[in-house]
Design an enzyme around this catalytic site. Structure first.
Site, PDB file in Angstrom:
ATOM      1  N   ILE A  17     -50.897  27.768  -0.471  1.00  0.00           N
ATOM      2  CA  ILE A  17     -50.956  28.010   0.969  1.00  0.00           C
ATOM      3  C   ILE A  17     -49.638  28.680   1.340  1.00  0.00           C
ATOM      4  CG2 ILE A  17     -50.104  25.665   1.444  1.00  0.00           C
ATOM      5  CD1 ILE A  17     -51.643  25.736   4.083  1.00  0.00           C
ATOM      6  N   SER A  18     -49.719  29.792   2.056  1.00  0.00           N
ATOM      7  CA  SER A  18     -48.525  30.594   2.323  1.00  0.00           C
ATOM      8  C   SER A  18     -47.513  29.845   3.182  1.00  0.00           C
ATOM      9  CB  SER A  18     -48.909  31.900   3.025  1.00  0.00           C
ATOM     10  OG  SER A  18     -49.615  32.752   2.156  1.00  0.00           O
ATOM     11  N   GLN A  19     -46.263  30.223   3.017  1.00  0.00           N
ATOM     12  CA  GLN A  19     -45.163  29.739   3.851  1.00  0.00           C
ATOM     13  C   GLN A  19     -45.494  30.017   5.327  1.00  0.00           C
ATOM     14  OE1 GLN A  19     -41.797  32.223   3.251  1.00  0.00           O
ATOM     15  NE2 GLN A  19     -40.370  30.936   4.398  1.00  0.00           N
TER      16      GLN A  19
END
Length: 211
Positions: free
Chosen positions: A59-61
């Site tokens: 899950i992206s930053q």
């Protein structure tokens, strides 16, 4: 921790790092990121960091989700956005609250199924999903006035350029390994303008759907 104070701390950090779009910040504030990560990592959901979600994906930053969303919206509201790489569904959920319709492509079926469940739980109903190869986009429903790619491509896929509407904007990481750059591509009257926005780190954009 998933308290409101923890979320507010994240929003303050994003603002300090340069995210200034008030709508983007508000959507990040109210979107429960802890629902999009494994329960064992829920206490880290509001840290400004990428987290594993299984299947060698992340899950992206939050900063990257906010920045890419902000870049898409810089020229005004969008009614039709193509997302390449549904992943956990978190970026999808954020986009769905900022634009009229989202069309999201994911190659890993189990991730897509989980993302669908989360968006239904949040009553986000303006997203259509496709299980398939992100390199191909979704030509049947093109053109799109926004395209966002959440995995790094070795080069900008021609299929995605072809599916971008005149005046449309694409945000995409390009490169490989340690050398990756975030790019903003705008379709103009006589071609495409490309703007390099800085170094990033994403998982690779792979070919072919997986069950």
């Amino acid at each position: 921790m998933t308290s409101q104070r923890t979320r507010e701390r994240l929003i303050q950090r994003l603002y300090e790092e340069g995210v200034s779009n008030a709508s983007v910040l508000e959507v990040i504030r109210r979107t429960p990121r802890h629902l999009f990560v494994d329960e064992a990592l829920a206490h880290r959901a509001y840290e400004d960091t990428a987290l594993p979600i299984g299947n060698n994906q992340t899950i992206s930053q939050p900063y990257m989700v906010a920045r890419m969303s902000e870049l898409l919206l810089e020229a005004g509201p969008l009614d039709k956005v193509l997302e390449i790489g549904t992943g956990s569904g978190y970026q999808t959920a954020v986009l769905s609250q900022l634009v009229e319709r989202v069309f999201s492509v994911e190659r890993i079926k189990v991730l897509q199924d989980r993302a669908k469940e989360r968006l239904i739980e949040l009553n986000l109903r303006n997203v259509v999903f496709r299980w398939g190869d992100g390199w191909e986009g979704w030509p049947a429903l093109a053109p799109y006035n926004g395209i966002i790619v959440t995995a790094v491509a070795t080069d900008v896929p021609q299929a995605l350029l072809d599916q971008l509407a005149p005046g449309g904007r694409m945000v995409i990481p390009v490169g490989s390994g340690e050398v990756q750059q975030l790019m903003l591509i705008v379709r103009e009257e006589n071609g495409f303008s490309r703007h390099v926005l800085g170094a990033v780190r994403f998982v690779p954009l792979l070919n072919g759907p997986l069950a």
